[in-house]
Write a protein that holds these residues in place. Structure first.
Motif, PDB file in Angstrom:
ATOM      1  N   ARG A 184       5.938  -4.635  -1.443  1.00  0.00           N
ATOM      2  CA  ARG A 184       5.935  -4.564  -0.127  1.00  0.00           C
ATOM      3  C   ARG A 184       5.276  -3.938   1.111  1.00  0.00           C
ATOM      4  O   ARG A 184       4.597  -3.537   1.999  1.00  0.00           O
ATOM      5  CB  ARG A 184       7.180  -5.837   0.617  1.00  0.00           C
ATOM      6  N   ALA A 185       6.050  -2.360   0.598  1.00  0.00           N
ATOM      7  CA  ALA A 185       5.734  -1.627   1.161  1.00  0.00           C
ATOM      8  C   ALA A 185       4.192  -0.827   1.061  1.00  0.00           C
ATOM      9  O   ALA A 185       3.866  -0.007   2.048  1.00  0.00           O
ATOM     10  CB  ALA A 185       6.940   0.129   0.771  1.00  0.00           C
ATOM     11  N   HIS A 186       3.831  -0.296   0.152  1.00  0.00           N
ATOM     12  CA  HIS A 186       3.019   0.255  -0.226  1.00  0.00           C
ATOM     13  C   HIS A 186       1.472  -1.274  -0.046  1.00  0.00           C
ATOM     14  O   HIS A 186       0.277  -0.962  -0.886  1.00  0.00           O
ATOM     15  CB  HIS A 186       2.469   0.499  -1.424  1.00  0.00           C
ATOM     16  N   ALA A 187       1.070  -2.428   0.976  1.00  0.00           N
ATOM     17  CA  ALA A 187       0.357  -3.759   0.010  1.00  0.00           C
ATOM     18  C   ALA A 187      -0.705  -3.623   0.252  1.00  0.00           C
ATOM     19  O   ALA A 187      -1.535  -4.231   0.185  1.00  0.00           O
ATOM     20  CB  ALA A 187       1.344  -5.275   0.722  1.00  0.00           C
ATOM     21  N   ASP A 188      -0.690  -2.402   1.959  1.00  0.00           N
ATOM     22  CA  ASP A 188      -2.046  -2.169   2.481  1.00  0.00           C
ATOM     23  C   ASP A 188      -2.373  -1.536   2.080  1.00  0.00           C
ATOM     24  O   ASP A 188      -3.576  -0.892   2.090  1.00  0.00           O
ATOM     25  CB  ASP A 188      -1.955  -2.215   4.125  1.00  0.00           C
ATOM     26  N   LEU A 219       4.006 -11.781  -6.915  1.00  0.00           N
ATOM     27  CA  LEU A 219       2.816 -10.607  -7.021  1.00  0.00           C
ATOM     28  C   LEU A 219       1.845 -11.047  -7.294  1.00  0.00           C
ATOM     29  O   LEU A 219       0.683 -10.107  -6.388  1.00  0.00           O
ATOM     30  CB  LEU A 219       3.399  -8.679  -7.328  1.00  0.00           C
ATOM     31  N   ASP A 220       1.506 -11.519  -8.177  1.00  0.00           N
ATOM     32  CA  ASP A 220       0.262 -12.154  -8.468  1.00  0.00           C
ATOM     33  C   ASP A 220      -0.355 -10.877  -9.165  1.00  0.00           C
ATOM     34  O   ASP A 220      -1.660 -10.688  -9.327  1.00  0.00           O
ATOM     35  CB  ASP A 220      -0.546 -12.412  -7.528  1.00  0.00           C
ATOM     36  N   VAL A 221       0.283  -9.828 -10.109  1.00  0.00           N
ATOM     37  CA  VAL A 221      -0.187  -9.375 -10.624  1.00  0.00           C
ATOM     38  C   VAL A 221       0.324  -9.543 -12.226  1.00  0.00           C
ATOM     39  O   VAL A 221       0.793  -9.875 -12.524  1.00  0.00           O
ATOM     40  CB  VAL A 221       0.548  -8.201 -10.293  1.00  0.00           C
ATOM     41  N   GLY A 222       0.005  -8.263 -12.709  1.00  0.00           N
ATOM     42  CA  GLY A 222       0.642  -8.407 -14.810  1.00  0.00           C
ATOM     43  C   GLY A 222       1.952  -7.910 -14.233  1.00  0.00           C
ATOM     44  O   GLY A 222       2.490  -7.258 -13.555  1.00  0.00           O
TER      45      GLY A 222
END
Length: 443
Positions: A184-188, A219-222
């Motif tokens: 969340r902290a680095h989503a952007d 998170l929609d990631v691997g």
């Protein structure tokens, strides 16, 4: 200084587009993305043209597995059995690294990667100390040097039956919440991605792996997992669970399309079929598997089953190189040797494993030169002897190229390696940092 919305066109003698080298090509860039690929002279009106000269542009390579801090242990860990490598080097030395050392190790690994044409790298990170503070310095190192980073944040059980340091360990619930918080902290931040990584079946229980997969879906990631890397792990899992690693994952409902299986050396035919049926991917690390004496994964059999396969150099002291072009060549040579067939893995397939397939597995818009992908480019000096004759460049990039051919590296539209060094940090200061940290480690 490049303006954020400025349209730029990078002109080159050749560019690797749609599986072939096209002559006199311009890659048109806006911000951090490619917006067009056209012939020289057909650039948009008003585009700022950059003449890169007698180079071939290729997509930046993608390292799908590594451990950045381990770069500090090069030489100390060499020429050992796996057991000694882990017990006498990895565990005791990783317990000694403070935050400054972790930052230095990350800068070291990332600089070496850029020098080798890696534009996206993965750090499977587990020096947690019960927080995200150490992970933050790794992310900062990526920002500082300008590399694209997947921070694969490890889940390592408190009660895992290994001799690993306490700083690796957390409850599954703490690991999950800290991974979510970091993401969340680095989503952007387009250069950074955070993904869950249950360490292995010997360090993360099936329940923990299930929690990590839930986080990956959110998170929609691997979801990264060391799997069947060495024979000892297969024997350990058989003793603890009465079956083999892949069959255990299948039994527990954990074979999943989001799973990124690292190494996967010791798999039999049925296990390969199970992985193929699940949609999971595999990261092949032939250099590290040879360096540590783990054996060789059955790459040709994986590809024949349409299993997605990416490449990774692994940790710095498990290979001593952060070079995906090397892994392409190694993967090809090992596949040919195992099959006793010089046609077992061609150069184009090997190149795709280290570029577009890796980017797709990591859910990163990179790995190819086409619109809507990140402007992550490597310029190869067409005068370099290792690329001659240029008429067979597509083969030479994989089979004969030396690192001297890498003239310039761009990540997200910014040149981050040029004229033999990084553009955003001082190479001399980095060498001094490395010497100061490594000098305090036992040899």
């Amino acid at each position: 200084m490049v303006e954020e919305n400025e349209i730029r066109a990078v002109r080159s003698e050749l560019a690797y587009v749609d599986g072939t080298f096209r002559p006199n090509t311009s890659v048109v860039i806006s911000g951090d993305r490619i917006v067009d690929v056209c012939s020289t002279g057909d650039e948009p009106v008003g585009a700022a043209v950059e003449q890169w000269g007698a180079v071939a542009l290729v997509p930046g390579t993608v390292n799908a597995h590594g451990h950045a801090f381990q770069n500090l242990f090069k030489g100390i860990a060499d020429d050992r059995t796996f057991e000694s490598w882990r017990a006498d080097v990895l565990y005791p030395l990783s317990a000694t690294l403070d935050r400054e050392a972790i930052y230095t190790g990350a800068l070291f690994a990332f600089a070496e990667a850029l020098a080798a044409g890696v534009t996206t790298t993965t750090d499977f990170f587990y020096l947690h100390d019960g927080s995200n503070d150490n992970a933050e310095v790794v992310l900062q190192a990526a920002r500082d040097i300008g590399i694209r980073l997947v921070l694969a944040r490890a889940f390592y059980d408190l009660d895992a039956p290994t001799a690993a340091p306490l700083r690796y360990r957390e409850s599954a619930s703490d690991a999950a919440e800290r991974t979510r918080s970091l993401a969340r902290a680095h989503a952007d931040e387009p250069l950074l991605s955070v993904q869950p990584a249950p360490h292995s079946l010997h360090a993360a229980s099936p329940e923990t792996i299930g929690v990590a997969l839930d986080v990956a879906r959110e998170l929609d990631v691997g979801c990264h997992l060391h799997l069947a890397e060495a024979r000892y792990e297969v024997d350990l899992i058989a003793e603890r669970f009465g079956t083999t690693p892949v069959r255990l994952l299948e039994r527990e409902g954990l074979l999943d399309p989001r799973l990124i299986c690292i190494h996967s050396v010791w798999l039999d035919d049925e296990e390969l079929d199970l992985v193929a049926g699940s949609g999971a991917g595999i990261v092949h690390c032939p250099g590290a598997n040879a360096f540590l004496g783990d054996g060789f994964a059955r790459l040709r059999d994986m590809l024949d089953r349409n299993i997605p396969v990416a490449l990774g150099p692994d940790g710095g002291c498990a290979n001593n190189r952060q070079n995906v072009f090397d892994e392409m060549r190694m993967a090809s040579l090992v596949a040919k040797g195992m099959a006793t067939d010089g046609a077992a893995l061609d150069a184009r397939t090997a190149f795709e494993l280290g570029t577009v397939t890796g980017a797709r597995m990591l859910n990163i818009a990179a790995g190819s030169i086409q619109p809507d992908r990140f402007a992550d480019l490597v310029a190869l000096d067409l005068g370099d002897l290792s690329l001659q004759p240029v008429a067979t460049l597509d083969k030479n990039v994989v089979n004969s190229m030396q690192q001297t051919a890498i003239a310039r590296v761009m990540v997200g539209g910014t040149v981050v390696w040029d004229e033999g060094g990084p553009t955003r940090i001082d190479a001399g200061e980095l060498r001094a940092r490395i010497a100061a940290v490594a000098g305090g480690l036992p040899g």
